[in-house]
Design a protein around this motif. Structure first.
Motif, mmCIF file in Angstrom:
data_model
loop_
_atom_site.group_PDB
_atom_site.id
_atom_site.type_symbol
_atom_site.label_atom_id
_atom_site.label_comp_id
_atom_site.label_asym_id
_atom_site.label_seq_id
_atom_site.Cartn_x
_atom_site.Cartn_y
_atom_site.Cartn_z
ATOM 1 N N THR A 208 15.923 -21.167 7.065
ATOM 2 C CA THR A 208 15.940 -22.597 7.347
ATOM 3 C C THR A 208 16.469 -22.844 8.760
ATOM 4 O OG1 THR A 208 16.347 -23.038 5.021
ATOM 5 C CG2 THR A 208 16.761 -24.829 6.541
ATOM 6 N N LEU A 209 15.730 -23.648 9.517
ATOM 7 C CA LEU A 209 16.079 -24.008 10.892
ATOM 8 C C LEU A 209 16.027 -25.520 11.053
ATOM 9 C CD1 LEU A 209 13.658 -21.513 12.678
ATOM 10 C CD2 LEU A 209 16.108 -21.178 12.372
ATOM 11 N N GLU A 210 16.589 -26.003 12.128
ATOM 12 C CA GLU A 210 16.477 -27.419 12.477
ATOM 13 C C GLU A 210 15.211 -27.561 13.317
ATOM 14 O OE1 GLU A 210 17.830 -31.346 12.335
ATOM 15 O OE2 GLU A 210 18.857 -29.633 11.469
ATOM 16 N N LEU A 211 14.145 -28.113 12.720
ATOM 17 C CA LEU A 211 12.861 -28.270 13.409
ATOM 18 C C LEU A 211 12.458 -29.739 13.396
ATOM 19 C CD1 LEU A 211 10.994 -25.282 11.722
ATOM 20 C CD2 LEU A 211 11.936 -25.313 14.023
ATOM 21 N N ARG A 212 12.361 -30.313 14.566
ATOM 22 C CA ARG A 212 11.972 -31.727 14.706
ATOM 23 C C ARG A 212 12.848 -32.646 13.866
ATOM 24 N NH1 ARG A 212 5.564 -32.425 15.608
ATOM 25 N NH2 ARG A 212 5.402 -30.936 17.281
ATOM 26 N N GLY A 213 14.129 -32.397 13.918
ATOM 27 C CA GLY A 213 15.069 -33.255 13.202
ATOM 28 C C GLY A 213 15.159 -33.010 11.705
ATOM 29 N N LYS A 214 14.434 -32.014 11.209
ATOM 30 C CA LYS A 214 14.472 -31.686 9.776
ATOM 31 C C LYS A 214 14.924 -30.248 9.607
ATOM 32 C CE LYS A 214 10.410 -34.354 8.320
ATOM 33 N NZ LYS A 214 9.088 -34.179 7.707
ATOM 34 N N ARG A 215 15.543 -29.988 8.484
ATOM 35 C CA ARG A 215 15.887 -28.602 8.150
ATOM 36 C C ARG A 215 14.735 -28.038 7.320
ATOM 37 N NH1 ARG A 215 19.969 -26.243 9.656
ATOM 38 N NH2 ARG A 215 20.292 -24.918 7.860
ATOM 39 N N GLN A 216 14.043 -27.063 7.899
ATOM 40 C CA GLN A 216 12.905 -26.450 7.213
ATOM 41 C C GLN A 216 12.644 -25.067 7.781
ATOM 42 O OE1 GLN A 216 9.327 -28.770 7.824
ATOM 43 N NE2 GLN A 216 9.861 -29.241 9.923
ATOM 44 N N THR A 217 11.828 -24.304 7.077
ATOM 45 C CA THR A 217 11.446 -22.976 7.558
ATOM 46 C C THR A 217 10.188 -23.104 8.412
ATOM 47 O OG1 THR A 217 9.997 -22.488 5.692
ATOM 48 C CG2 THR A 217 12.337 -21.906 5.442
ATOM 49 N N LEU A 218 9.914 -22.097 9.217
ATOM 50 C CA LEU A 218 8.663 -22.090 9.987
ATOM 51 C C LEU A 218 7.464 -22.053 9.041
ATOM 52 C CD1 LEU A 218 9.604 -19.615 12.858
ATOM 53 C CD2 LEU A 218 9.210 -22.072 13.057
ATOM 54 N N ALA A 219 7.613 -21.339 7.926
ATOM 55 C CA ALA A 219 6.523 -21.258 6.941
ATOM 56 C C ALA A 219 6.179 -22.642 6.404
ATOM 57 C CB ALA A 219 6.907 -20.326 5.799
ATOM 58 N N SER A 220 7.185 -23.433 6.061
ATOM 59 C CA SER A 220 6.889 -24.773 5.538
ATOM 60 C C SER A 220 6.425 -25.702 6.648
ATOM 61 C CB SER A 220 8.099 -25.359 4.801
ATOM 62 O OG SER A 220 9.182 -25.537 5.697
ATOM 63 N N ARG A 221 6.955 -25.547 7.844
ATOM 64 C CA ARG A 221 6.562 -26.403 8.974
ATOM 65 C C ARG A 221 5.090 -26.220 9.315
ATOM 66 N NH1 ARG A 221 4.752 -29.299 12.236
ATOM 67 N NH2 ARG A 221 5.359 -29.609 14.381
ATOM 68 N N TYR A 222 4.639 -24.964 9.347
ATOM 69 C CA TYR A 222 3.262 -24.683 9.756
ATOM 70 C C TYR A 222 2.336 -24.347 8.587
ATOM 71 C CZ TYR A 222 5.057 -24.921 14.450
ATOM 72 O OH TYR A 222 5.639 -25.356 15.608
ATOM 73 N N GLY A 223 2.832 -24.356 7.368
ATOM 74 C CA GLY A 223 1.980 -24.217 6.190
ATOM 75 C C GLY A 223 1.424 -22.828 5.938
ATOM 76 N N PHE A 224 2.179 -21.789 6.218
ATOM 77 C CA PHE A 224 1.680 -20.455 5.883
ATOM 78 C C PHE A 224 2.491 -19.853 4.746
ATOM 79 C CE2 PHE A 224 4.360 -19.898 9.708
ATOM 80 C CZ PHE A 224 5.285 -18.967 9.279
ATOM 81 N N ARG A 225 2.050 -18.716 4.282
ATOM 82 C CA ARG A 225 2.597 -18.084 3.078
ATOM 83 C C ARG A 225 4.103 -17.839 3.175
ATOM 84 N NH1 ARG A 225 -0.246 -12.639 2.134
ATOM 85 N NH2 ARG A 225 1.697 -11.822 1.406
ATOM 86 N N ASN A 226 4.729 -17.696 2.033
ATOM 87 C CA ASN A 226 6.182 -17.563 1.959
ATOM 88 C C ASN A 226 6.697 -16.135 1.895
ATOM 89 O OD1 ASN A 226 7.004 -20.274 2.098
ATOM 90 N ND2 ASN A 226 6.268 -20.587 0.017
ATOM 91 N N LYS A 227 5.861 -15.167 2.253
ATOM 92 C CA LYS A 227 6.317 -13.773 2.277
ATOM 93 C C LYS A 227 5.494 -12.992 3.296
ATOM 94 C CE LYS A 227 3.329 -12.434 -1.533
ATOM 95 N NZ LYS A 227 3.223 -11.750 -2.795
ATOM 96 N N PRO A 228 6.045 -11.873 3.770
ATOM 97 C CA PRO A 228 5.314 -11.073 4.760
ATOM 98 C C PRO A 228 4.085 -10.422 4.150
ATOM 99 C CG PRO A 228 7.585 -10.293 4.465
ATOM 100 C CD PRO A 228 7.354 -11.372 3.467
ATOM 101 N N PRO A 229 3.165 -9.969 4.920
ATOM 102 C CA PRO A 229 3.148 -9.999 6.379
ATOM 103 C C PRO A 229 2.537 -11.297 6.912
ATOM 104 C CG PRO A 229 1.278 -8.736 5.593
ATOM 105 C CD PRO A 229 2.053 -9.178 4.374
ATOM 106 N N VAL A 230 3.108 -11.811 7.968
ATOM 107 C CA VAL A 230 2.538 -12.944 8.690
ATOM 108 C C VAL A 230 2.654 -12.626 10.175
ATOM 109 C CG1 VAL A 230 2.733 -15.384 9.263
ATOM 110 C CG2 VAL A 230 3.090 -14.650 6.910
ATOM 111 N N VAL A 231 1.511 -12.631 10.844
ATOM 112 C CA VAL A 231 1.445 -12.429 12.285
ATOM 113 C C VAL A 231 0.638 -13.585 12.836
ATOM 114 C CG1 VAL A 231 0.661 -10.895 14.138
ATOM 115 C CG2 VAL A 231 1.588 -9.929 12.036
ATOM 116 N N MET A 232 1.134 -14.204 13.899
ATOM 117 C CA MET A 232 0.447 -15.369 14.444
ATOM 118 C C MET A 232 0.584 -15.427 15.952
ATOM 119 S SD MET A 232 2.972 -18.330 13.095
ATOM 120 C CE MET A 232 4.629 -17.838 12.661
ATOM 121 N N VAL A 233 -0.241 -16.273 16.546
ATOM 122 C CA VAL A 233 -0.215 -16.506 17.983
ATOM 123 C C VAL A 233 0.117 -17.965 18.209
ATOM 124 C CG1 VAL A 233 -1.586 -16.564 20.101
ATOM 125 C CG2 VAL A 233 -1.919 -14.731 18.453
#
Length: 170
Positions: free
Chosen positions: A52-77
């Protein structure tokens, strides 16, 4: 760092890690890709995408912020703006990963990632033109039709000469 990666205007290759995998050595293909991408201006980072991080004034994960899966592997650009592009990186060599990253970093595709996300970036295969025919396409079709007509007429003529047409047999 997260802010700079996703909105700093520079391309980044991101490999998402868990607490445990973040302590281990990065995979060889990632290290090889980093060496190939650095001279091209693409930086590489391993991020804790499920913390969990502070993203755009909200506490959320990068996964929830950008809508990708909740477990590895995740590789992105990240192109340094907009939504990151998820890559299908499983089984790739460093060269192949670097090529995918460069293609994604320079593409104009800002599509939202799909749920599940490991298959969000599908290889783009052969694309067929759809819609109006061009003038050259029309000419090719006309030439093919004329050729078929000539062949048909020749076979009809030969058949008549040999008396094999049904209408002559009647």
């Amino acid at each position: 760092l997260v802010e700079r990666i996703f909105s700093g205007g520079q391309p980044w290759l991101i490999s998402c890690v868990t607490r445990k995998s973040g302590q281990s050595q990065p995979p060889k293909p990632l290290v090889q890709a980093a060496a190939l991408l650095q001279p091209k201006g693409v930086r590489v980072a391993r991020l804790h995408c499920w913390e969990t991080l502070e993203l755009r004034g909200k506490r959320q994960t990068l996964a929830s912020r950008y809508g990708f899966r909740n477990k590895p592997p995740v590789v992105m650009v990240s192109r340094g703006m907009g939504t990151p592009v998820l890559l299908a990186s499983k089984g790739l060599t460093g060269d192949q990963l670097a090529a995918q990253v460069l293609a994604a970093a320079t593409s104009g595709n800002f599509a939202e990632p799909t749920a599940g996300a490991q298959e969000a970036t599908r290889p783009r295969g052969r694309r067929e033109p759809v819609g109006k025919r061009t003038a050259s396409m029309e000419e090719e079709l006309d030439a093919d039709e004329q050729e078929e007509e000539v062949i048909s007429q020749e076979s009809t003529t030969r058949a008549k000469e040999h008396g094999t047409l049904e209408e002559e047999d009647e």
